[in-house]
Scaffold this motif. Structure first.
Motif, PDB file in Angstrom:
ATOM      1  N   ALA A  48       0.830  -1.212   0.000  1.00 49.76           N
ATOM      2  CA  ALA A  48       0.000   0.000   0.000  1.00 49.76           C
ATOM      3  C   ALA A  48       0.862   1.259   0.000  1.00 49.76           C
ATOM      4  O   ALA A  48       0.683   2.146   0.839  1.00 49.76           O
ATOM      5  CB  ALA A  48      -0.923  -0.010   1.213  1.00 49.76           C
ATOM      6  N   PRO A  49       1.780   1.365  -0.963  1.00 51.79           N
ATOM      7  CA  PRO A  49       2.696   2.521  -0.948  1.00 51.79           C
ATOM      8  C   PRO A  49       1.950   3.844  -1.156  1.00 51.79           C
ATOM      9  O   PRO A  49       2.336   4.867  -0.609  1.00 51.79           O
ATOM     10  CB  PRO A  49       3.657   2.232  -2.099  1.00 51.79           C
ATOM     11  N   ARG A  50       0.837   3.781  -1.941  1.00 53.75           N
ATOM     12  CA  ARG A  50       0.147   5.029  -2.256  1.00 53.75           C
ATOM     13  C   ARG A  50      -0.418   5.673  -0.991  1.00 53.75           C
ATOM     14  O   ARG A  50      -0.259   6.872  -0.771  1.00 53.75           O
ATOM     15  CB  ARG A  50      -0.954   4.760  -3.284  1.00 53.75           C
ATOM     16  N   THR A  53       2.481   7.335   0.864  1.00 51.34           N
ATOM     17  CA  THR A  53       3.018   8.585   0.285  1.00 51.34           C
ATOM     18  C   THR A  53       1.989   9.707   0.417  1.00 51.34           C
ATOM     19  O   THR A  53       2.352  10.856   0.678  1.00 51.34           O
ATOM     20  CB  THR A  53       3.378   8.406  -1.205  1.00 51.34           C
ATOM     21  N   ARG A  54       0.710   9.364   0.267  1.00 49.25           N
ATOM     22  CA  ARG A  54      -0.319  10.407   0.368  1.00 49.25           C
ATOM     23  C   ARG A  54      -0.328  10.976   1.792  1.00 49.25           C
ATOM     24  O   ARG A  54      -0.349  12.185   1.980  1.00 49.25           O
ATOM     25  CB  ARG A  54      -1.688   9.818   0.018  1.00 49.25           C
ATOM     26  N   ALA A  55      -0.278  10.102   2.778  1.00 52.95           N
ATOM     27  CA  ALA A  55      -0.341  10.571   4.165  1.00 52.95           C
ATOM     28  C   ALA A  55       0.852  11.458   4.517  1.00 52.95           C
ATOM     29  O   ALA A  55       0.767  12.302   5.397  1.00 52.95           O
ATOM     30  CB  ALA A  55      -0.409   9.369   5.111  1.00 52.95           C
ATOM     31  N   LEU A  56       1.969  11.228   3.814  1.00 47.79           N
ATOM     32  CA  LEU A  56       3.182  11.978   4.163  1.00 47.79           C
ATOM     33  C   LEU A  56       3.472  13.104   3.170  1.00 47.79           C
ATOM     34  O   LEU A  56       4.521  13.747   3.251  1.00 47.79           O
ATOM     35  CB  LEU A  56       4.379  11.023   4.220  1.00 47.79           C
ATOM     36  N   GLY A  57       2.575  13.296   2.230  1.00 45.95           N
ATOM     37  CA  GLY A  57       2.804  14.328   1.219  1.00 45.95           C
ATOM     38  C   GLY A  57       4.019  14.016   0.359  1.00 45.95           C
ATOM     39  O   GLY A  57       4.771  14.904  -0.024  1.00 45.95           O
ATOM     40  N   MET A  58       4.225  12.729   0.092  1.00 44.30           N
ATOM     41  CA  MET A  58       5.404  12.327  -0.700  1.00 44.30           C
ATOM     42  C   MET A  58       4.972  11.660  -2.000  1.00 44.30           C
ATOM     43  O   MET A  58       5.618  10.716  -2.470  1.00 44.30           O
ATOM     44  CB  MET A  58       6.281  11.364   0.112  1.00 44.30           C
ATOM     45  N   GLY A  60       4.480  10.349  -5.610  1.00 44.96           N
ATOM     46  CA  GLY A  60       5.511  10.133  -6.626  1.00 44.96           C
ATOM     47  C   GLY A  60       6.662   9.275  -6.127  1.00 44.96           C
ATOM     48  O   GLY A  60       7.474   8.784  -6.902  1.00 44.96           O
ATOM     49  N   LYS A  61       6.724   9.054  -4.803  1.00 46.29           N
ATOM     50  CA  LYS A  61       7.828   8.262  -4.245  1.00 46.29           C
ATOM     51  C   LYS A  61       7.399   6.815  -3.969  1.00 46.29           C
ATOM     52  O   LYS A  61       8.000   6.146  -3.126  1.00 46.29           O
ATOM     53  CB  LYS A  61       8.295   8.906  -2.920  1.00 46.29           C
ATOM     54  N   MET A  63       7.675   4.023  -5.648  1.00 45.55           N
ATOM     55  CA  MET A  63       8.670   2.967  -5.883  1.00 45.55           C
ATOM     56  C   MET A  63       9.692   2.920  -4.747  1.00 45.55           C
ATOM     57  O   MET A  63      10.115   1.848  -4.305  1.00 45.55           O
ATOM     58  CB  MET A  63       9.388   3.176  -7.227  1.00 45.55           C
ATOM     59  N   LEU A  64      10.057   4.127  -4.271  1.00 43.33           N
ATOM     60  CA  LEU A  64      11.002   4.193  -3.158  1.00 43.33           C
ATOM     61  C   LEU A  64      10.408   3.480  -1.936  1.00 43.33           C
ATOM     62  O   LEU A  64      11.074   2.666  -1.284  1.00 43.33           O
ATOM     63  CB  LEU A  64      11.299   5.660  -2.817  1.00 43.33           C
ATOM     64  N   VAL A  65       9.129   3.763  -1.663  1.00 44.03           N
ATOM     65  CA  VAL A  65       8.489   3.147  -0.502  1.00 44.03           C
ATOM     66  C   VAL A  65       8.432   1.630  -0.672  1.00 44.03           C
ATOM     67  O   VAL A  65       8.691   0.873   0.263  1.00 44.03           O
ATOM     68  CB  VAL A  65       7.077   3.741  -0.290  1.00 44.03           C
ATOM     69  N   ARG A  66       8.130   1.177  -1.884  1.00 46.41           N
ATOM     70  CA  ARG A  66       8.125  -0.274  -2.143  1.00 46.41           C
ATOM     71  C   ARG A  66       9.502  -0.877  -1.860  1.00 46.41           C
ATOM     72  O   ARG A  66       9.620  -1.927  -1.244  1.00 46.41           O
ATOM     73  CB  ARG A  66       7.768  -0.550  -3.606  1.00 46.41           C
ATOM     74  N   GLY A  67      10.518  -0.192  -2.347  1.00 45.29           N
ATOM     75  CA  GLY A  67      11.893  -0.677  -2.109  1.00 45.29           C
ATOM     76  C   GLY A  67      12.184  -0.765  -0.620  1.00 45.29           C
ATOM     77  O   GLY A  67      12.738  -1.765  -0.131  1.00 45.29           O
TER      78      GLY A  67
END
Ligand code: NAD
Ligand code: ZN
Ligand code: ZN
Lengths: 198, 391
Positions: A48-50, A53-58, A60-61, A63-67
């Motif tokens: 659930a990377p989306r 990133t949404r909760a953190l205002g990040m 577009g990142k 793939m980074l979160v998945r990694g």
């Protein structure tokens, strides 16, 4: 668990009545808890990377979160294994990376700056736990002993080493099924082969 | 009674459990006076051997006094007799037992259907080990039920202490068989990987069997010291190249006989990159065992030599240099030990003073301290080589 596994036992097999203290110590349990936490967090980041990133205002990142999720799972597997020391120290390294990444998102122009702050505080707390755990398992499983006992006097041969050398050749025959392949034994200069196959 | 019970990975506890009782006519109940922790128990401790269940009593090196016998034991074992229990349960009468292949007895695995599926054909029942070999309750306990007790025992005379005879049940015959199956010739160099208790017994066996030189390989100074005490040349693999040193010691030709007394948990070190690779694959469950020692032995062994493997492997290995082994014409011998095949002879050697296996004991503790001693033995703390427990 115990009652389920008792199905595999015969009626007469001893069954546990009362359990004593475990070979796992408190720090080992902490390592396990942190290991499972890693796996849980890693799965969330992976699946659930989306949302993250949404909760953190990040945005577009992803793939980074998945990694990072894969990395977390790695820390988790290692922390749950007998190599938990490496696992927990790898978590400490991971925490540093997480903190750095979050810090980069803690910008005034980030509308979710508040969430990032909370996340930073949470990761800082976990980092502390990881440090306690890593130091704990390191000292609990450290090799102690030192140089004083090297057992150089423990030959195991009551009649001395000299008499022990080859002593069993007098009265022991290697059984036929354990003799070496003829290629290795045939040319033995000792001529011993004839004796042991006789 | 009290017993050491497996509850999961690295989780051994000293529990109160129900007493064992005679279940079959050929059973006996033994009151355990001494038992030991084996390197094989560490594989269970780390959960590398499949099909352990929470609640399993561990331990397969034990001895004691017979307190009860079943109706079928028929005078071959009597109440009050002092015995060492071999870790392999044997019927004494099947095709394999009659050939002396006791560790692959066809009759004693009570979960034969599982073993037939997993191994192709069953092997013997073992104490305190996986359910694939019968899941028989082990002997790190106050009492143990010995199935097929009329055959599964080694009688010991009163004149010898527990410490002198206890290891007849496992590590002494294991080291002996490891050396015997190399068919050692007087001009042979025998290299032994691993100076744990099994390696120590192997080294002494190779000396008794007359090897020209015995080379012992490990990284723990106290274990290398103990190997030196028996006349071995030592190699610390953390400090020097095993292959180079072995070649030096053999005029560049390599040792004729190589023995793996390490097994599936070869030490992981960046100095040996393949061990890091194996560890990673093991963690991802893409391989179950770490075969570094096998690779090294196959590489350095003299062509037409013998590879002897007492070290335990549990499942699947990767990057096994079969091409080298085939082209060099190596002979492989391995297996769980056929304990009773050797014990009469070894008991005599102990009585004659040729060998005293008690040299290996570095720690003696109560059964209640068992969980702590598992940790100590595993972490190689306090220069531990072998732990004996007194229930
Ligand atoms: N075949 C049998 O019937 C039988 C019986 C008893 C034990 N075993 C097996 O024998 C093996 C050894 O048992 P143990 O009680 O001595 O165990 P142990 O764990 O005390 O000893 C293993 C030793 O190997 C050393 N080692 C690790 N990696 C090495 C490497 N790459 N090169 C050289 N040495 C290395 C370790 O430092 C340690 O001293 C285990 O696998 C055990 O399961 C087999
Ligand atoms: Zn054993
Ligand atoms: Zn049999």
């Amino acid at each position: 668990m115990l009652s389920i596994s008792n199905i595999a036992r015969s009626e007469g097999d001893p069954k546990v009545l009362r359990s004593g203290p475990s070979s796992r110590g408190g720090t080992d349990e902490l390592a396990r808890a942190l290991g499972w936490f890693s796996i849980g967090l890693g799965l969330a980041e992976l699946l659930a990377p989306r949302q993250i990133t949404r909760a953190l205002g990040m945005e577009g990142k992803e793939m980074l979160v998945r990694g990072y999720g894969l990395r977390e799972i790695g820390h988790g597997i290692l922390s749950l294994s007998p190599d938990k020391k490496a696992g927990l120290w790898s978590r400490v390294g991971g925490d540093a990376l997480d903190l750095a990444t979050l810090a980069s998102a803690y910008r005034p122009d980030n509308p979710k700056r508040g969430n990032v702050g909370i996340a930073l505080a949470a990761v800082a707390g976990i980092t502390l736990l990881d440090l306690v755990g890593a130091q704990g398992v390191t000292s609990r499983h450290r090799r102690t002993g030192g140089d004083h006992r090297r057992y150089r006097d423990r030959s195991g041969f009551p009649q001395g080493l000299q008499r022990a050398r080859g002593a069993a050749r007098q009265d022991f025959r290697v059984p036929p099924d354990m003799q070496a392949a003829p290629t290795a034994a045939a040319l033995s200069p000792s001529g011993d082969r004839a004796a042991s196959t006789a | 009674m009290k017993a050491l019970v497996w509850h999961g990975k690295e989780d051994i506890r000293c529990d109160s459990v129900t007493d064992p009782k005679i279940e079959e006519p050929r059973d006996a109940i033994v009151r355990v006076t001494s038992c030991a922790i084996c390197g094989s128990d560490l594989h269970l401790f780390h959960n590398f051997i499949p099909a352990m269940l929470p609640g399993d009593i561990v331990g397969h090196e034990m001895m004691g006094e017979v307190v009860e016998v079943g109706s079928g034991v028929e005078g071959r074992l009597r109440k009050g007799e002092r015995i060492v229990v071999p870790f392999t349960i044997i019927c004494g009468e099947c095709d394999q037992c009659r050939r002396g292949n006791f560790s692959v007895c066809e009759k004693t695995n009570r979960k034969k259907h599982l073993a037939d599926k997993a191994f192709g054909h069953t092997t013997a029942g073992l104490f305190g080990y996986t359910h694939l070999t019968g899941g028989y309750p082990g002997g790190q306990a106050q009492y143990v039920r010995v199935p097929f007790a009329d055959a599964t025992h080694i009688k010991v005379p009163d004149g010898l202490s527990d410490e002198q005879v206890l290891f007849l049940g496992d590590i002494l015959p294991t080291g002996w068989q490891a050396a015997v199956q190399c068919d050692i010739q007087p001009d042979d160099t025998v290299a032994v990987w691993g100076c744990g208790p099994v390696g120590q017994m192997t080294i002494r066996s190779a000396i008794l069997l007359g090897a020209k030189q015995v080379v012992a390989i490990d990284r723990l100074p106290e274990r290398l010291g103990m190997a030196e005490a028996a006349g071995a040349i030592t190699i610390n693999f953390d400090e020097e190249s095993v292959v180079e040193r072995l070649n030096e010691l053999t005029g560049g030709k390599g040792p004729e006989k190589c023995i793996d007394a390490v097994g599936l948990e070869s030490h992981v070190s960046p100095l040996q990159p393949d061990t890091v690779y194996d560890r990673a694959k093991q963690l991802l469950m893409l391989e179950s065992d770490r075969p570094h020692v096998l690779r090294e032995m196959i590489y350095v062994c003299r062509p037409a030599g013998v590879i002897s493997i007492p070290g335990v492997y549990g499942g699947l290995i990767d990057k096994f240099p079969m091409g080298l082994a085939m082209n060099k014409g190596l002979t492989f011998r391995m297996g769980q030990t056929h304990v009773n095949r050797w014990t009469d002879d070894l008991l005599r050697r102990i009585e004659d003073g040729q060998i005293d296996p008690s040299f290996v004991i570095t720690h003696t503790a109560r059964l209640e301290d068992g969980p702590e001693m598992y940790k100590l033995f595993r972490d190689k703390q306090d220069n531990c080589v072998k732990v004996v427990l007194k229930p």
